[in-house]
Structure formats: C-alpha cells, structure tokens
Design a protein around this motif. Structure first.
Motif, PDB file in Angstrom:
ATOM      1  N   THR A 251       0.798  -1.226   0.000  1.00  0.00           N
ATOM      2  CA  THR A 251       0.000   0.000   0.000  1.00  0.00           C
ATOM      3  C   THR A 251       0.835   1.283   0.000  1.00  0.00           C
ATOM      4  OG1 THR A 251      -0.141  -0.080   2.416  1.00  0.00           O
ATOM      5  CG2 THR A 251      -1.939  -1.110   1.184  1.00  0.00           C
TER       6      THR A 251
ATOM      7  N   GLU B 159       1.495   5.471  -2.427  1.00  0.00           N
ATOM      8  CA  GLU B 159       0.919   6.625  -1.735  1.00  0.00           C
ATOM      9  C   GLU B 159       1.989   7.642  -1.351  1.00  0.00           C
ATOM     10  OE1 GLU B 159      -2.692   8.387  -0.018  1.00  0.00           O
ATOM     11  OE2 GLU B 159      -2.226   6.942  -1.585  1.00  0.00           O
TER      12      GLU B 159
ATOM     13  N   ASN C 226      -8.467  -5.234   1.637  1.00  0.00           N
ATOM     14  CA  ASN C 226      -7.943  -5.924   0.462  1.00  0.00           C
ATOM     15  C   ASN C 226      -8.766  -7.166   0.125  1.00  0.00           C
ATOM     16  OD1 ASN C 226      -5.100  -4.905  -0.670  1.00  0.00           O
ATOM     17  ND2 ASN C 226      -5.254  -4.374   1.485  1.00  0.00           N
TER      18      ASN C 226
ATOM     19  N   ARG D 138      -0.544   8.757 -10.425  1.00  0.00           N
ATOM     20  CA  ARG D 138      -1.746   7.944 -10.599  1.00  0.00           C
ATOM     21  C   ARG D 138      -2.024   7.074  -9.379  1.00  0.00           C
ATOM     22  NH1 ARG D 138      -1.928   4.964 -16.285  1.00  0.00           N
ATOM     23  NH2 ARG D 138      -3.966   4.392 -15.376  1.00  0.00           N
ATOM     24  N   TYR D 139      -1.070   6.985  -8.461  1.00  0.00           N
ATOM     25  CA  TYR D 139      -1.279   6.154  -7.278  1.00  0.00           C
ATOM     26  C   TYR D 139      -1.952   6.904  -6.126  1.00  0.00           C
ATOM     27  CZ  TYR D 139       1.891   2.815  -9.502  1.00  0.00           C
ATOM     28  OH  TYR D 139       2.474   1.917 -10.367  1.00  0.00           O
TER      29      TYR D 139
ATOM     30  N   ASN E 167      -4.366   8.126  -3.526  1.00  0.00           N
ATOM     31  CA  ASN E 167      -5.569   7.540  -2.924  1.00  0.00           C
ATOM     32  C   ASN E 167      -5.824   6.090  -3.344  1.00  0.00           C
ATOM     33  OD1 ASN E 167      -6.244   9.915  -1.512  1.00  0.00           O
ATOM     34  ND2 ASN E 167      -7.286  10.760  -3.313  1.00  0.00           N
ATOM     35  N   SER E 168      -4.810   5.411  -3.841  1.00  0.00           N
ATOM     36  CA  SER E 168      -4.972   4.006  -4.201  1.00  0.00           C
ATOM     37  C   SER E 168      -4.565   3.129  -3.022  1.00  0.00           C
ATOM     38  CB  SER E 168      -4.098   3.647  -5.414  1.00  0.00           C
ATOM     39  OG  SER E 168      -4.152   2.250  -5.662  1.00  0.00           O
TER      40      SER E 168
ATOM     41  N   GLU F 143      -4.519  -0.086  -3.117  1.00  0.00           N
ATOM     42  CA  GLU F 143      -3.898  -1.334  -3.588  1.00  0.00           C
ATOM     43  C   GLU F 143      -3.106  -1.056  -4.866  1.00  0.00           C
ATOM     44  OE1 GLU F 143      -5.889  -3.366  -6.311  1.00  0.00           O
ATOM     45  OE2 GLU F 143      -6.931  -1.489  -6.668  1.00  0.00           O
ATOM     46  N   PRO F 144      -2.001  -0.289  -4.746  1.00  0.00           N
ATOM     47  CA  PRO F 144      -1.235   0.110  -5.929  1.00  0.00           C
ATOM     48  C   PRO F 144      -0.618  -1.055  -6.699  1.00  0.00           C
ATOM     49  CG  PRO F 144      -0.022   0.615  -3.922  1.00  0.00           C
ATOM     50  CD  PRO F 144      -1.409   0.236  -3.502  1.00  0.00           C
TER      51      PRO F 144
ATOM     52  N   PHE G  15      -3.343  -2.452  -8.841  1.00  0.00           N
ATOM     53  CA  PHE G  15      -3.660  -1.396  -9.799  1.00  0.00           C
ATOM     54  C   PHE G  15      -2.629  -1.371 -10.923  1.00  0.00           C
ATOM     55  CE2 PHE G  15      -3.710   3.479 -10.393  1.00  0.00           C
ATOM     56  CZ  PHE G  15      -4.587   3.376 -11.466  1.00  0.00           C
TER      57      PHE G  15
END
Length: 451
Positions: free
Chosen positions: A19, A23, A102, A264-265, A267-268, A270-271, A274
């Motif tokens: 994670t 971020e 997850n 693009r990551y 607030n992701s 589960e990068p 993604f």
C-alpha cells in the motif's frame, strides 16, 4: 533462527509493502520514495543493533519494557512499555483492517460484496463493525493460544508465499518499466495540503510516513525468552529480517514507479494490483493480491505474539492486575493474549481508528530512543549483574547516540496530530502508573518487605 527470521520478515513486510510505496510517492517523494525507504531503514537499522545487544544480554519477555525496567528503573520501563503497547493495539487493528479492505476488494472482482454495515467501523459510511477484521484477529489469537510452535510453522509458510507474491510482481513489472517515469528523480519542492512534496523536504516527509513499515523487528525481541541460543539467534533474526525487508521495499517501489506515473497512485489502497491491471496482467494481479491478503496474517501473528508477551510482562511485574501475568498449564500467557485480542477487536470493529494510525510510529519511536540511550547504561553492567552478551552494538559509543538522534528526527517529522495523540496516550499511562502500578508493582512490594 529460521522461525525468528520468518517472524521478523512476516511482521515487517506486511500490509505496508502493498500500500505505502505508491501513496508516499504520489503525496511526498515522487520517484525518490526509494530514498525514503532506504533512509527509514538506516534509522531502523541503527536501533536494530541496540535491540540486538539488549535481546542477547537480557533474553526475557517484554522487549524494551523489561530492558528499560532493568536499566533505568520501573517508571521509565513503564513509559517505554506503554509506548510499545500503543504500537501493538493500533498496529494490530490497522493491519486487520487493511487485510479486510484488500479481501473485500478481491472478492468484489467476483461479484461478492459485504453490506456497508459489516464492512466499516461504527459510524463510518453506514458501518456497524468490520466483520472480516474481527474474524481474522480472533483466528490469529486462537492459533497462537495453541502454542508458538504451531504459529511459527504457519508463519514460515505464509512468509514464503508473501515473498513469492512480491517477487512475482517485481519480475512481471520489470518488463513494463519506463525510464521516463523516473524523471525527475527528485521532483521540485512545493508545499501541499499533505505537507511537503518534492526536494529533500518531500523525502523527509516520506521517511516519517513510512517508518511504521520497519517497526516489526521488535516482535522478534519480544519473544526472545522462547529462543534457543538467544545471543546468536536474536541479532541474526533482527538484523537479517530488516535487510530482507528493505530490499523488498526498494524493489517494489522501483517497479511501481517504473510502470506508471507516480501521480496515478494517489488515494490508491492497492497500488500493486492497480499497476498489474494497468499493464495488462489482471490474472497476475488476482494471484498477487490473494497471496497478499493471506500473507497479512504473518504480520498479525507477529504483532499478537509480541503484544501478548508485553501485557503478560506488565501483569507479572504488578504494573497491571496480577491475573494478566499468569501462565496456563502449558506455560502460555493466554490471559494476556485474551486482553490484547479483546481490545484490538473493539478498536477494529467499532472505533474509527484511522486518526490514531500514526500513534504506531510515535509510540515506537519513543521506545526506540529509550533503547538507544540504554546501551550506555547496559555496557556499565555487562559482565557484572547482567551477562556479557556474545553480540554487541558496533561503533560504541557513537552508534547509540546516532540511533537516538535519528529516531528523534523521524519523530519530529510526524504530524502535529500524531504528537498530540501520543501525548494523550502517555497521560493515560501516567494515570495508570500513579493510581495502580506504583503501589502494586513487584518493586514496591519488595521495598515494603524490607521496611
């Protein structure tokens, strides 16, 4: 040795590796997130040497709490232990919630979904309790209650699976890495709503944000009472697990940044998944995320083992009610384990704890500072009333103060809220000590008998 190495790697390489790299890159460091991970590892490594010497010289339950108690006395021992307890309570709930999130994201790909009432903490987005997190925390507790050897076998298997998932992501992702995504490697500094982005300021902010990724090595020290030849297994387990962890963190960060622009990551949660889907590997994403969810059990096992041993030590020494420090017929601290489990379940099921997450780092950093300075007092007593350990912190007397200053710098970099919450937690600890602990502790009872 293998069991303790597995425990350390399993606890350090937990939810954070799947994670945090994306971020932190998006919010603070850009491609230089790799530098943030290395710097954080150096800070943790300095303290790890101090932990290794302490564990080799005093291999008994309680980790920093017991060591500081011996070296600096009961009051400072309680402060250090209370700081660690914040780490275990909040980190256990944090990882349990991360596993839950997850898992729910994974099953959603197959059309399965839990209602909001069973997916979120009380009062959050229509939530009543996080059911999955509650179940996994209780399951881990039941596993450990049956004995550490059983937990260690499961731990080692899950660590192997988790490292496999990480390496699978790295190997598949390497073929999609683009040089342009690393330019500029250190973005230009700018102030943002999240704090610093870019420049050395962004790298520093990244260090403070990701430091919680490396704190798991103290779970090895907390279980040193159960080690065979602790003077050898403790240093190797602590330092070895940290070296493996930083290598994996840097590899994952490199691939994440390389396959896709870091912005693009944002607030992701589960990068890794993604990124794999973005480069056309949805099947690999499912495999990696499935193993990641299962592998998060390793962190829960490590934290539960360490936290229950710490609470047991509090009860044993009279700082908390004595019944907490009683062992069962199999010499297991299952009463302390029950206390830890109940509190963690309450936090993860009903309380929105996101605002407390940085307490994990804040409490641990305070404990790290105590341990680093404690080496000076320990050296004066080694070979006298404390055994002379086979392993000693190198570069004495310089390295202990470096460990202290490095931990202090990371602590200063934490958010203001984290420092305030840490202060409230310590006020509660002081009240418990002066209202109960100071009059019920084993030390006070020994003084009463002498009088």
């Amino acid at each position: 040795m293998r069991d303790f190495l597995g425990l350390g790697v399993g606890t350090i390489v937990s939810a954070s590796i799947f994670t945090l790299p994306g971020e932190v890159a998006a919010r603070h460091a850009g491609p230089a997130v790799m530098i943030s991970f290395v710097l954080a590892a150096i800070v943790a490594g300095l303290v790890a040497f101090a932990y290794a010497e302490m564990a080799a010289a005093m291999p008994f339950a309680g980790s920093a709490y017991s060591w500081i108690n011996v070296i600096f006395g009961e009051f400072f021992g309680w402060i250090a232990g209370w700081a660690l307890l914040a780490e275990y309570f909040i980190a256990l709930a944090f990882v349990g919630s991360g596993l839950s999130a997850n898992f729910r994201a994974l099953i959603a790909q197959f059309g399965w979904q839990l209602p909001n009432s069973l997916s979120n903490t009380f009062g959050t987005n229509g939530g009543v309790m996080d059911l999955v997190a509650v179940i996994v925390i209780i399951a881990v507790s039941l596993l450990i209650s049956r004995g550490v050897s059983n937990a260690a076998r499961v731990e080692n298997l899950l660590v192997v699976l988790k490292v496999f998932a990480i390496l699978l992501f790295v190997v598949v992702g390497l073929f999609a890495v683009k040089k342009a995504n690393f330019i500029p490697f250190v973005p230009k500094y700018q102030a943002t709503a999240d704090g610093a982005f870019g420049g050395w300021q962004g790298i520093y902010a990244g260090v403070s944000m990701i430091f919680l990724s490396y704190i798991g090595f103290d779970s090895i020290a907390a279980n040193s009472a159960e080690a065979v030849e602790p003077e050898k297994t403790m240093p190797r387990g602590i330092l070895g697990s940290l070296l493996i962890a930083v290598t994996l963190f840097v590899l994952v960060s490199f691939v994440l940044i390389g396959v896709m622009p870091y912005k693009r990551y944002i607030n992701s949660a589960e990068p890794v998944g993604f990124a794999l889907r973005a480069i056309g590997h949805p099947g690999v994403a499912i495999v990696v995320q499935t193993i990641a969810v299962i592998g998060m059990f390793t962190a829960l096992i490590g934290m539960t083992l360490a936290g229950s041993r710490l609470i047991y030590s509090f009860g044993r020494d009279g700082m908390l009610p004595k019944w907490v420090g009683k062992l069962d017929k199999e010499n297991r601290p299952n009463r302390a384990l029950a206390v830890l489990t109940i509190v963690a379940v309450v936090i993860v099921a009903f309380l929105p704890f996101a605002f407390l997450s940085q307490l994990v780092s804040a409490g641990t950093l305070i404990s790290f500072m105590f341990v680093s300075l404690g080496i000076y007092a320990l050296r004066q007593r080694e070979g006298k009333d404390i055994p002379d350990p086979a392993f000693k912190m190198p570069m004495y007397p310089v390295m202990p103060i470096l460990g202290f200053l490095a931990s202090l710098m990371v602590f200063i970099g934490l958010s203001s809220d984290a420092k305030i919450y840490a202060g409230v937690w310590f006020l509660i600890g002081l009240v418990i000590y002066f209202v109960y602990g100071i009059s019920h502790s084993a030390l006070s009872k020994r003084k009463s008998k002498k009088e």
